[in-house]
Design a protein around this motif. Structure first.
Motif, PDB file in Angstrom:
ATOM      1  N   VAL A   1      58.189  92.172  75.447  1.00 45.84           N
ATOM      2  CA  VAL A   1      57.084  92.367  74.504  1.00 45.84           C
ATOM      3  C   VAL A   1      56.022  91.278  74.633  1.00 45.84           C
ATOM      4  O   VAL A   1      54.854  91.578  74.924  1.00 45.84           O
ATOM      5  N   PRO A   2      56.339  89.992  74.425  1.00 47.15           N
ATOM      6  CA  PRO A   2      55.282  88.988  74.544  1.00 47.15           C
ATOM      7  C   PRO A   2      54.743  88.846  75.962  1.00 47.15           C
ATOM      8  O   PRO A   2      53.560  88.533  76.148  1.00 47.15           O
ATOM      9  N   THR A   3      55.581  89.084  76.971  1.00 43.41           N
ATOM     10  CA  THR A   3      55.140  88.844  78.349  1.00 43.41           C
ATOM     11  C   THR A   3      54.213  89.950  78.842  1.00 43.41           C
ATOM     12  O   THR A   3      53.202  89.675  79.501  1.00 43.41           O
ATOM     13  N   ILE A   4      54.512  91.205  78.542  1.00 43.54           N
ATOM     14  CA  ILE A   4      53.582  92.291  78.876  1.00 43.54           C
ATOM     15  C   ILE A   4      52.251  92.067  78.164  1.00 43.54           C
ATOM     16  O   ILE A   4      51.172  92.271  78.736  1.00 43.54           O
ATOM     17  N   ASN A   5      52.313  91.606  76.920  1.00 47.09           N
ATOM     18  CA  ASN A   5      51.094  91.438  76.129  1.00 47.09           C
ATOM     19  C   ASN A   5      50.252  90.235  76.534  1.00 47.09           C
ATOM     20  O   ASN A   5      49.149  90.046  76.008  1.00 47.09           O
ATOM     21  N   LEU A   6      50.740  89.428  77.470  1.00 49.66           N
ATOM     22  CA  LEU A   6      49.899  88.353  78.013  1.00 49.66           C
ATOM     23  C   LEU A   6      48.576  88.911  78.529  1.00 49.66           C
ATOM     24  O   LEU A   6      47.537  88.256  78.435  1.00 49.66           O
ATOM     25  N   HIS A   7      48.611  90.128  79.066  1.00 50.29           N
ATOM     26  CA  HIS A   7      47.412  90.699  79.697  1.00 50.29           C
ATOM     27  C   HIS A   7      46.863  91.902  78.935  1.00 50.29           C
ATOM     28  O   HIS A   7      46.091  92.694  79.496  1.00 50.29           O
ATOM     29  N   ARG A   8      47.234  92.032  77.671  1.00 49.71           N
ATOM     30  CA  ARG A   8      46.678  93.123  76.860  1.00 49.71           C
ATOM     31  C   ARG A   8      45.168  92.992  76.779  1.00 49.71           C
ATOM     32  O   ARG A   8      44.620  91.903  76.618  1.00 49.71           O
ATOM     33  N   ASP A   9      44.474  94.144  76.918  1.00 53.59           N
ATOM     34  CA  ASP A   9      43.004  94.200  76.835  1.00 53.59           C
ATOM     35  C   ASP A   9      42.333  93.336  77.893  1.00 53.59           C
ATOM     36  O   ASP A   9      41.259  92.763  77.659  1.00 53.59           O
ATOM     37  N   GLU A  10      42.957  93.262  79.062  1.00 55.87           N
ATOM     38  CA  GLU A  10      42.365  92.496  80.161  1.00 55.87           C
ATOM     39  C   GLU A  10      42.151  93.387  81.379  1.00 55.87           C
ATOM     40  O   GLU A  10      42.834  94.397  81.570  1.00 55.87           O
ATOM     41  N   ILE A  11      41.185  92.979  82.210  1.00 56.78           N
ATOM     42  CA  ILE A  11      40.959  93.606  83.513  1.00 56.78           C
ATOM     43  C   ILE A  11      41.313  92.568  84.571  1.00 56.78           C
ATOM     44  O   ILE A  11      40.719  91.493  84.618  1.00 56.78           O
ATOM     45  N   ILE A  12      42.283  92.881  85.403  1.00 54.90           N
ATOM     46  CA  ILE A  12      42.808  91.952  86.401  1.00 54.90           C
ATOM     47  C   ILE A  12      42.172  92.251  87.752  1.00 54.90           C
ATOM     48  O   ILE A  12      41.980  93.419  88.115  1.00 54.90           O
ATOM     49  N   GLU A  13      41.831  91.205  88.488  1.00 57.17           N
ATOM     50  CA  GLU A  13      41.322  91.394  89.849  1.00 57.17           C
ATOM     51  C   GLU A  13      42.455  91.920  90.730  1.00 57.17           C
ATOM     52  O   GLU A  13      43.574  91.400  90.699  1.00 57.17           O
ATOM     53  N   GLY A  14      42.163  92.938  91.520  1.00 51.88           N
ATOM     54  CA  GLY A  14      43.194  93.594  92.319  1.00 51.88           C
ATOM     55  C   GLY A  14      43.932  92.676  93.264  1.00 51.88           C
ATOM     56  O   GLY A  14      45.132  92.856  93.508  1.00 51.88           O
ATOM     57  N   ASP A  15      43.233  91.663  93.800  1.00 54.79           N
ATOM     58  CA  ASP A  15      43.890  90.773  94.758  1.00 54.79           C
ATOM     59  C   ASP A  15      44.868  89.811  94.086  1.00 54.79           C
ATOM     60  O   ASP A  15      45.570  89.060  94.764  1.00 54.79           O
ATOM     61  N   GLN A  16      44.919  89.809  92.735  1.00 54.90           N
ATOM     62  CA  GLN A  16      45.898  88.991  92.020  1.00 54.90           C
ATOM     63  C   GLN A  16      47.238  89.704  91.869  1.00 54.90           C
ATOM     64  O   GLN A  16      48.226  89.083  91.474  1.00 54.90           O
ATOM     65  N   LEU A  17      47.267  91.003  92.148  1.00 55.51           N
ATOM     66  CA  LEU A  17      48.486  91.788  91.969  1.00 55.51           C
ATOM     67  C   LEU A  17      49.341  91.762  93.232  1.00 55.51           C
ATOM     68  O   LEU A  17      48.803  91.728  94.336  1.00 55.51           O
ATOM     69  N   PRO A  18      50.662  91.788  93.129  1.00 55.09           N
ATOM     70  CA  PRO A  18      51.407  91.838  91.872  1.00 55.09           C
ATOM     71  C   PRO A  18      51.474  90.474  91.181  1.00 55.09           C
ATOM     72  O   PRO A  18      51.524  89.436  91.838  1.00 55.09           O
ATOM     73  N   ILE A  19      51.465  90.502  89.861  1.00 58.72           N
ATOM     74  CA  ILE A  19      51.728  89.314  89.051  1.00 58.72           C
ATOM     75  C   ILE A  19      53.196  89.364  88.661  1.00 58.72           C
ATOM     76  O   ILE A  19      53.684  90.385  88.178  1.00 58.72           O
ATOM     77  N   LYS A  20      53.905  88.250  88.863  1.00 54.60           N
ATOM     78  CA  LYS A  20      55.362  88.209  88.645  1.00 54.60           C
ATOM     79  C   LYS A  20      55.693  87.072  87.684  1.00 54.60           C
ATOM     80  O   LYS A  20      55.399  85.908  87.970  1.00 54.60           O
ATOM     81  N   TYR A  21      56.326  87.412  86.569  1.00 52.63           N
ATOM     82  CA  TYR A  21      56.738  86.410  85.585  1.00 52.63           C
ATOM     83  C   TYR A  21      58.250  86.457  85.384  1.00 52.63           C
ATOM     84  O   TYR A  21      58.848  87.540  85.367  1.00 52.63           O
ATOM     85  N   VAL A  22      58.841  85.277  85.234  1.00 50.64           N
ATOM     86  CA  VAL A  22      60.217  85.195  84.742  1.00 50.64           C
ATOM     87  C   VAL A  22      60.134  84.520  83.378  1.00 50.64           C
ATOM     88  O   VAL A  22      59.648  83.407  83.252  1.00 50.64           O
ATOM     89  N   SER A  23      60.571  85.231  82.348  1.00 48.44           N
ATOM     90  CA  SER A  23      60.316  84.823  80.973  1.00 48.44           C
ATOM     91  C   SER A  23      61.622  84.603  80.235  1.00 48.44           C
ATOM     92  O   SER A  23      62.501  85.472  80.235  1.00 48.44           O
ATOM     93  N   TYR A  24      61.746  83.423  79.629  1.00 51.52           N
ATOM     94  CA  TYR A  24      62.935  83.135  78.821  1.00 51.52           C
ATOM     95  C   TYR A  24      62.578  83.198  77.344  1.00 51.52           C
ATOM     96  O   TYR A  24      61.585  82.617  76.906  1.00 51.52           O
ATOM     97  N   THR A  25      63.402  83.909  76.576  1.00 54.45           N
ATOM     98  CA  THR A  25      63.244  83.937  75.120  1.00 54.45           C
ATOM     99  C   THR A  25      64.612  84.056  74.458  1.00 54.45           C
ATOM    100  O   THR A  25      65.589  84.485  75.073  1.00 54.45           O
ATOM    101  N   THR A  26      64.640  83.688  73.198  1.00 58.96           N
ATOM    102  CA  THR A  26      65.694  84.162  72.310  1.00 58.96           C
ATOM    103  C   THR A  26      65.191  85.473  71.721  1.00 58.96           C
ATOM    104  O   THR A  26      64.045  85.568  71.294  1.00 58.96           O
ATOM    105  N   ALA A  27      66.035  86.491  71.745  1.00 59.28           N
ATOM    106  CA  ALA A  27      65.646  87.819  71.265  1.00 59.28           C
ATOM    107  C   ALA A  27      66.427  88.159  69.999  1.00 59.28           C
ATOM    108  O   ALA A  27      67.528  87.651  69.778  1.00 59.28           O
TER     109      ALA A  27
END
Length: 425
Positions: free
Chosen positions: A236-262
């Motif tokens: 949830v928080p990690t997908i929303n990092l880019h909510r309402d954003e337009i990403i430059e195509g050459d930046q894709l793929p963007i890869k995150y490893v995210s740690y949380t307590t759920a």
């Protein structure tokens, strides 16, 4: 959410594919009817606006010619009133259409096996061979309590059922697994580390598909007039990092490893897995998230699966990989692989991670787009998420697979550097 235009153009196929989830989605016919009415009203509004513009221009010409415009002005005013009435009707239809799309799950990918329950999931392969024990196997609850590393009684006193206190080397084992997984995915697999907020707003929950369907499974944070919720998964928080954003195509793929307590209320799991730490209200998790171009998403899904499997391979834990059938998949997902680890204490494989492709479903809800170049139009990204892995369930697997006859637990080789010991006893 699904593309209303695609539903209009492929209504029968949409209903047929969604029905493989085990419910009746014929209500989409009414959705299309509402969209037809909305389009008719929009066309009517445009005609009225054009007439108003023509009449307004005419009023100016007549006024300059000293001709009385009272009657024409009244007509223009009435047109304005008509437009407002129609705009209000359009707004109501917009909201009805939006609400329907929000409760409609993602389309299963064409290659997803059709079925209703986990009994119809398809096993792809197994890795490793379950260890043969020549003594009576204990489950993680019995092992943890005897070693003094898991305290359920005091956790229940503090909070209630489905909580645990990790103690001593139990706490260190959990901490070691978090660091081991974050290190492996960032250093070996090329993901960027993220530790996001544990409290999210309502828009974030809608964006990933948790709301409105899973509202009862969430914990709300009460503070003033705000609508905040405890994070149910790092997705949830990690997908929303880019909510309402337009990403430059050459930046894709963007890869995150995210740690949380759920945090999850487990409202739909009453009576299931009440013993031990398999299904808790609070648990730690390492999550893998990708934002990709559409044509690359399934290749990236396979890479993500291998990244998650690597954790179990390094820990030398037997597991199997299954493809979920259409009726067992998550609400927002188009295709999902489950990794199931062998648990000797239960004498079966149990889910330890899900690796999923939501295609553009979450991106539409969250308005996450990209441009291939400066001249190209915007497109929706594809979002992927996967467990990398669930910490508590990995602890269970280690405790049960590495147990010894005297009740001690041998530490997997890759964790010794984090644990500073080779055994829990």
């Amino acid at each position: 959410m699904l593309d209303i235009k695609w539903i209009r153009d492929n209504l029968d196929e949409a209903i047929k594919r969604l029905n493989t989830r085990g419910k009746d989605f014929s209500y989409l016919k009414e959705l299309v009817n509402q969209d037809d009415k909305r389009r008719e009203l929009i066309a009517e509004v445009e005609q009225l606006k054009n007439k108003r513009n023509v009449d307004s221009k005419k009023i100016g010409e007549l006024a300059r010619a000293k001709v009385d415009t009272t009657e024409l002005k009244e007509e223009v005013r009435q047109i304005g009133d008509q437009i407002k009435v129609l705009d209000d009707q359009i707004a109501i239809l917009d909201e009805q259409i939006r609400e329907t799309l929000l409760i409609t799950p993602n389309l299963p990918n064409d290659f997803v096996p059709v079925g209703l329950t986990d009994k119809e999931n398809v096993e792809l392969y197994k890795w490793g061979t379950p260890k043969q024990f020549y003594f009576k196997v204990k489950d993680h609850t019995e092992l943890g309590e005897a070693l003094g590393i898991l305290d359920f009684e005091r956790a229940a006193k503090i909070s209630g059922p489905r909580f645990v206190v990790d103690k001593g080397l139990g706490a260190r084992l959990e901490r070691a697994l978090i660091q081991f997984m974050m290190d492996t995915h960032s250093e070996d697999h090329g993901y960027t580390e993220i530790i996001p907020p544990y409290i999210v707003n309502e828009a974030s929950m809608y964006a990933t598909g948790q709301f409105p369907k899973f509202r009862e499974d969430s914990y709300q944070v009460i503070s003033g007039d705000g609508a905040w919720y405890l994070n149910p998964t790092a997705e949830v928080p990690t997908i929303n990092l880019h909510r309402d954003e337009i990403i430059e195509g050459d930046q894709l793929p963007i890869k995150y490893v995210s740690y949380t307590t759920a945090f999850r209320s487990e409202a739909g799991s009453a009576g299931r897995d009440t013993k031990g730490i398999l299904r808790q209200h609070q648990f730690n998790k390492v999550e893998l998230i990708k934002f990709t171009q559409p044509e690359q998403s399934y290749k990236e899904l396979d890479y993500m699966l291998k990244n998650s499997e690597k954790i179990l391979q390094l820990l030398k834990l037997p597991y199997r990989v299954v493809t979920l059938c259409s009726g067992d998949m998550g609400f927002a997902m188009a295709k999902t692989y489950d990794i199931e680890v062998w648990l000797p204490g239960q004498n079966t494989y149990r889910e330890i991670g899900s690796i999923s492709n939501a295609e553009d479903y979450q991106a539409r809800r969250a308005n996450i787009r990209f441009k291939r170049n400066k001249e190209s139009k915007t497109e929706y990204v594809h979002t992927l998420n996967g467990s990398g892995l669930a910490i508590g369930r990995t602890m269970i697997a280690i405790m049960e697979n590495y147990q010894n006859e005297d009740g001690s637990i041998t530490i997997p080789d890759v964790l010794v550097q984090y644990m500073h010991t080779t055994i829990i006893k």
